[in-house]
Design a protein around this motif. Structure first.
Motif, PDB file in Angstrom:
ATOM      1  N   VAL A 107      15.629 -46.331 -24.724  1.00 61.31           N
ATOM      2  CA  VAL A 107      15.979 -45.633 -25.963  1.00 61.31           C
ATOM      3  C   VAL A 107      16.480 -44.222 -25.658  1.00 61.31           C
ATOM      4  CG1 VAL A 107      15.071 -44.699 -28.128  1.00 61.31           C
ATOM      5  CG2 VAL A 107      14.374 -46.978 -27.372  1.00 61.31           C
ATOM      6  N   VAL A 108      15.766 -43.520 -24.780  1.00 59.42           N
ATOM      7  CA  VAL A 108      16.176 -42.161 -24.400  1.00 59.42           C
ATOM      8  C   VAL A 108      17.576 -42.191 -23.781  1.00 59.42           C
ATOM      9  CG1 VAL A 108      15.700 -40.216 -22.843  1.00 59.42           C
ATOM     10  CG2 VAL A 108      13.830 -41.285 -24.118  1.00 59.42           C
ATOM     11  N   ALA A 109      17.802 -43.139 -22.880  1.00 59.90           N
ATOM     12  CA  ALA A 109      19.108 -43.247 -22.230  1.00 59.90           C
ATOM     13  C   ALA A 109      20.209 -43.501 -23.246  1.00 59.90           C
ATOM     14  CB  ALA A 109      19.078 -44.370 -21.188  1.00 59.90           C
ATOM     15  N   ALA A 110      19.962 -44.438 -24.157  1.00 58.18           N
ATOM     16  CA  ALA A 110      20.985 -44.814 -25.136  1.00 58.18           C
ATOM     17  C   ALA A 110      21.280 -43.688 -26.113  1.00 58.18           C
ATOM     18  CB  ALA A 110      20.538 -46.066 -25.887  1.00 58.18           C
ATOM     19  N   PHE A 111      20.228 -43.106 -26.687  1.00 55.26           N
ATOM     20  CA  PHE A 111      20.455 -42.072 -27.694  1.00 55.26           C
ATOM     21  C   PHE A 111      20.984 -40.783 -27.084  1.00 55.26           C
ATOM     22  CE2 PHE A 111      19.167 -43.500 -31.878  1.00 55.26           C
ATOM     23  CZ  PHE A 111      18.572 -44.722 -31.593  1.00 55.26           C
ATOM     24  N   ALA A 112      20.577 -40.479 -25.850  1.00 52.25           N
ATOM     25  CA  ALA A 112      21.150 -39.311 -25.179  1.00 52.25           C
ATOM     26  C   ALA A 112      22.641 -39.516 -24.967  1.00 52.25           C
ATOM     27  CB  ALA A 112      20.446 -39.067 -23.845  1.00 52.25           C
ATOM     28  N   SER A 113      23.005 -40.727 -24.573  1.00 52.34           N
ATOM     29  CA  SER A 113      24.419 -41.040 -24.367  1.00 52.34           C
ATOM     30  C   SER A 113      25.196 -40.988 -25.679  1.00 52.34           C
ATOM     31  CB  SER A 113      24.553 -42.423 -23.732  1.00 52.34           C
ATOM     32  OG  SER A 113      25.898 -42.730 -23.474  1.00 52.34           O
ATOM     33  N   ILE A 114      24.595 -41.503 -26.760  1.00 56.69           N
ATOM     34  CA  ILE A 114      25.257 -41.478 -28.071  1.00 56.69           C
ATOM     35  C   ILE A 114      25.476 -40.040 -28.530  1.00 56.69           C
ATOM     36  CG2 ILE A 114      24.936 -42.003 -30.525  1.00 56.69           C
ATOM     37  CD1 ILE A 114      23.476 -44.564 -29.635  1.00 56.69           C
ATOM     38  N   VAL A 115      24.426 -39.215 -28.418  1.00 54.51           N
ATOM     39  CA  VAL A 115      24.531 -37.815 -28.844  1.00 54.51           C
ATOM     40  C   VAL A 115      25.558 -37.072 -28.003  1.00 54.51           C
ATOM     41  CG1 VAL A 115      23.301 -35.611 -28.963  1.00 54.51           C
ATOM     42  CG2 VAL A 115      22.196 -37.706 -29.785  1.00 54.51           C
ATOM     43  N   ALA A 116      25.487 -37.269 -26.677  1.00 53.22           N
ATOM     44  CA  ALA A 116      26.412 -36.563 -25.782  1.00 53.22           C
ATOM     45  C   ALA A 116      27.856 -36.965 -26.040  1.00 53.22           C
ATOM     46  CB  ALA A 116      26.038 -36.827 -24.319  1.00 53.22           C
ATOM     47  N   SER A 117      28.082 -38.252 -26.288  1.00 49.28           N
ATOM     48  CA  SER A 117      29.454 -38.707 -26.554  1.00 49.28           C
ATOM     49  C   SER A 117      29.942 -38.222 -27.914  1.00 49.28           C
ATOM     50  CB  SER A 117      29.532 -40.233 -26.480  1.00 49.28           C
ATOM     51  OG  SER A 117      28.697 -40.826 -27.448  1.00 49.28           O
ATOM     52  N   THR A 118      29.010 -38.037 -28.856  1.00 48.61           N
ATOM     53  CA  THR A 118      29.375 -37.500 -30.166  1.00 48.61           C
ATOM     54  C   THR A 118      29.775 -36.030 -30.066  1.00 48.61           C
ATOM     55  OG1 THR A 118      27.812 -39.003 -31.238  1.00 48.61           O
ATOM     56  CG2 THR A 118      28.583 -37.148 -32.547  1.00 48.61           C
ATOM     57  N   PHE A 119      29.143 -35.316 -29.131  1.00 51.43           N
ATOM     58  CA  PHE A 119      29.431 -33.894 -28.934  1.00 51.43           C
ATOM     59  C   PHE A 119      30.594 -33.655 -27.968  1.00 51.43           C
ATOM     60  CE2 PHE A 119      24.722 -32.515 -29.716  1.00 51.43           C
ATOM     61  CZ  PHE A 119      24.831 -32.938 -31.032  1.00 51.43           C
ATOM     62  N   GLY A 120      30.790 -34.576 -27.018  1.00 54.95           N
ATOM     63  CA  GLY A 120      31.723 -34.356 -25.913  1.00 54.95           C
ATOM     64  C   GLY A 120      33.189 -34.339 -26.312  1.00 54.95           C
ATOM     65  N   VAL A 121      33.978 -33.633 -25.506  1.00 58.51           N
ATOM     66  CA  VAL A 121      35.413 -33.505 -25.784  1.00 58.51           C
ATOM     67  C   VAL A 121      36.150 -34.793 -25.422  1.00 58.51           C
ATOM     68  CG1 VAL A 121      35.424 -31.021 -25.399  1.00 58.51           C
ATOM     69  CG2 VAL A 121      35.866 -32.563 -23.475  1.00 58.51           C
ATOM     70  N   LYS A 122      37.326 -34.935 -25.978  1.00 62.25           N
ATOM     71  CA  LYS A 122      38.217 -36.042 -25.648  1.00 62.25           C
ATOM     72  C   LYS A 122      39.351 -35.499 -24.783  1.00 62.25           C
ATOM     73  CE  LYS A 122      37.148 -38.433 -29.972  1.00 62.25           C
ATOM     74  NZ  LYS A 122      37.679 -38.982 -31.247  1.00 62.25           N
ATOM     75  N   LEU A 123      39.736 -36.280 -23.790  1.00 64.00           N
ATOM     76  CA  LEU A 123      40.751 -35.835 -22.842  1.00 64.00           C
ATOM     77  C   LEU A 123      42.078 -36.530 -23.122  1.00 64.00           C
ATOM     78  CD1 LEU A 123      38.577 -35.976 -19.589  1.00 64.00           C
ATOM     79  CD2 LEU A 123      38.879 -34.050 -21.161  1.00 64.00           C
ATOM     80  N   ASP A 124      43.171 -35.818 -22.820  1.00 66.63           N
ATOM     81  CA  ASP A 124      44.485 -36.434 -22.977  1.00 66.63           C
ATOM     82  C   ASP A 124      44.851 -37.202 -21.714  1.00 66.63           C
ATOM     83  OD1 ASP A 124      45.256 -34.546 -21.089  1.00 66.63           O
ATOM     84  OD2 ASP A 124      46.110 -33.178 -22.571  1.00 66.63           O
ATOM     85  N   GLU A 125      46.063 -37.694 -21.635  1.00 65.78           N
ATOM     86  CA  GLU A 125      46.477 -38.527 -20.505  1.00 65.78           C
ATOM     87  C   GLU A 125      46.460 -37.780 -19.179  1.00 65.78           C
ATOM     88  OE1 GLU A 125      50.267 -40.126 -21.471  1.00 65.78           O
ATOM     89  OE2 GLU A 125      49.516 -41.425 -23.074  1.00 65.78           O
ATOM     90  N   SER A 126      46.618 -36.456 -19.225  1.00 66.83           N
ATOM     91  CA  SER A 126      46.620 -35.657 -18.000  1.00 66.83           C
ATOM     92  C   SER A 126      45.215 -35.252 -17.564  1.00 66.83           C
ATOM     93  CB  SER A 126      47.479 -34.406 -18.193  1.00 66.83           C
ATOM     94  OG  SER A 126      46.898 -33.554 -19.175  1.00 66.83           O
ATOM     95  N   GLY A 127      44.211 -35.581 -18.382  1.00 68.91           N
ATOM     96  CA  GLY A 127      42.845 -35.216 -18.046  1.00 68.91           C
ATOM     97  C   GLY A 127      42.420 -33.880 -18.625  1.00 68.91           C
TER      98      GLY A 127
END
Length: 570
Positions: free
Chosen positions: A143-163
């Motif tokens: 649960v910790v692994a999954a929800f940490a990943s969900i929260v982090a991906s919700t907060f994390g930036v999105k990258l373009d094709e160049s990175g």
């Protein structure tokens, strides 16, 4: 079927269940008959055992058990049609989940606020306790692994094709992150004034709600922090490590209480959408019943047992027993609060699950099917926007719903971390022992809250970064096994003290059968993947874990039946 009719019928059924069946449970178990102080008073330590006013504790409990479950569960089970999902939400919530949550909280109150594991130890055997705690701890790591990943991906930036960081596409995530950070700050301030300056709860609540509105406005217009998902994973790990050992009055109680206002706001918005738009559910897009076997694109899925493991938190969830007996029981002010908080909290979660079904129907009509968050937020916001004069509110409401979803994930995350810490500590205790009783030796290190927390956070964050999704498919069955074991634990205790425990037996047997059938199907499917060749470590891990769960379930059921039989024939 009209969505409004569906909602009214379900709310009426749940209300009758709460009043009639919930009241009957209180009389059968003797809830409120004891003159003894609750563990929150008798064992108050200023850290974990801290009495909380009923509205505050309801906020913590409801926010913790809700999480993303009553939204993602019905969405996943919707492939079978809205009718079987609705029936399971109502029957499961009233006769399974409500009994499970209420029973776990009540039993924990009568066992010094300790977890289901200690209840099993006292009423069955130490071996059964160790098996349960091992399984519960591993499940919580997942649960910790999954929800940490969900929260982090919700907060994390999105990258373009160049990175490089795509600032335009990442603005929404950065906004959610900023609001979440500011929310933690106002929760700490709220806790300080309420618990250390005795500020009136009514005044503090009004100020708190206004502060939530203010930080949402700030976060939506000012969000300078743009970090990657990996960076957020590390930050989230540090946060939950701190949050799980700080006194509950500093962060957990005030944050969850304030989070509950977001949840209530979400419920109100959803109800307004259903009442105002009252859309019909299109039988072509969302049929009442799609069949007992459905091909969802990933192979044939069978209504039994998949429906009962997928709806999860919307009807019954083993995670709830860990919350009830892990954190809620240590904060319960008086025993009479147990019914509205535990039984009422579960039925309120059922209402959210039914609203999710209404959102699914509308989301399919307007073509919003990109993911669970998009389906729920898009469906609800779309219904509200369909009300004359409210078209312009759609984007704001969509953002509010996404923010609320994220807040629940964060709440469930650090609650799960604290619960895992409790599980780790209790594993090393002898029957009847508490952490304070261990004064020397290597066990003193093992029950140290800081050591237990560090171990938990490291394991959870590492798994979250390296592939928890490979074994996440087992979580549904594992979660329902926890529910079955929770029902078994309370049933044995009630039997031992001479109280009626028959309301636990049928739900317990059903959940055990569901779980074992689901695990057998998992083993069969994963062996097929392995036999085809080219499988990575995921299928192997699922087979091993599933077999271990089957063995665990059988051993604990045998011990439970022996305990119940001994009591019956004594």
């Amino acid at each position: 079927m009209n969505s409004l009719v569906l909602l009214i019928v379900c709310i009426a059924a749940l209300a009758v269940g709460y009043i009639c069946y919930g009241g009957w449970l209180c009389r059968q178990w003797g809830v409120g008959e004891s003159n003894e102080e609750t563990p929150a008073h008798a064992m108050e330590d200023g850290v974990d055992y801290v009495p909380a006013k009923a509205p505050v504790l309801m906020g913590h409990h409801f926010s913790s058990i809700a999480g993303a479950g009553p939204i993602t569960g019905p969405i996943g089970a919707a492939m079978f049609g809205w009718l079987p999902v609705t029936l399971w939400i109502l029957i499961g919530g009233i006769f399974f989940g409500g009994v499970h949550d209420f029973g776990a909280l009540f039993a924990s109150i009568r066992h010094k606020g300790q977890s289901v594991g200690e209840i099993i130890s006292t009423n069955m055997s130490r071996r059964a306790k160790l098996l349960f705690l091992t399984f519960a701890y591993l499940t919580l790591i997942l649960v910790v692994a999954a929800f940490a990943s969900i929260v982090a991906s919700t907060f994390g930036v999105k990258l373009d094709e160049s990175g490089a960081v795509d600032f335009a596409a990442s603005a929404s995530n950065a906004s959610v992150a900023m609001v979440s950070l500011l929310f933690i700050v106002i929760a700490i301030v709220f806790g300080f004034f309420v618990y250390r300056r005795n500020a009136p709860m009514s005044v503090a609540s009004v100020v708190g709600v206004l502060a939530i509105i203010a930080i949402m406005a700030i976060g939506m217009n000012w969000h300078p922090i743009y970090l990657t998902t990996s960076q957020w994973m590390i930050i989230v790990g540090i946060y939950i490590a701190i949050a799980s050992v700080t006194p509950v009055w500093i962060l957990l109680q005030p944050r969850d209480y304030l989070s509950s206002f977001l949840l209530y706001a979400m419920l109100i918005v959803a109800v307004v959408g259903v009442v105002g738009a009252h859309p019909n559910i299109d039988p072509e897009l969302f049929p009442a019943f799609a069949g007992f076997a459905v091909d969802n694109g990933n192979g044939i899925q069978y209504l039994f047992p998949v429906l009962f493991t997928t709806v999860a938190c919307g009807a019954i969830s083993g995670f709830h027993s860990l919350v009830s007996s892990g954190t809620t029981s240590k904060q319960l002010d008086k025993e009479s609060d147990a019914k509205p908080i535990a039984y009422g909290g579960m039925l309120l979660e059922c209402v959210l699950a039914v609203l999710t079904l209404c959102a699914i129907g509308y989301a399919r009509k307007i073509g919003t099917t990109a993911g669970a968050t998009d389906i729920f937020a898009g469906g609800i916001a779309g219904m509200v926007a369909a009300i004359p004069g409210l078209k312009g509110a759609e984007n704001v409401l969509y953002t509010l719903l996404v923010l609320t979803y994220s807040a629940f994930c964060l709440t469930s995350l650090d609650t799960a971390t604290r619960l895992a810490r409790f599980m780790f500590q209790e594993f090393w205790l002898e029957p009847g022992q508490t952490v304070k009783d261990v004064q020397e030796g290597w066990k003193k290190v093992m029950v140290n809250p800081y050591f237990a927390t560090v171990i938990t956070v490291i394991l959870g964050i590492l798994l979250g970064m390296t592939g928890y999704s490979k074994i996440w498919g087992l979580f549904g069955a594992a979660n329902q096994l926890l529910a079955g074991l929770g029902l078994l634990a309370v049933a044995t205790w009630l039997g031992n003290i001479g109280r009626n425990n028959k309301m636990f037996l049928a739900p317990m047997a059903f959940m055990m059968v569901v779980t074992i059938c689901s695990l057998i199907l998992t083993v069969k499917n994963q062996i097929g993947i392995i036999s085809a060749g080219g499988a990575d470590w995921g299928p192997y891990a699922q087979v091993i874990f599933a077999v271990l769960l089957i063995v665990l379930a059988i051993i604990l059921v045998i011990e439970g039946v022996q305990t119940l039989t001994r009591k019956k024939t004594a």
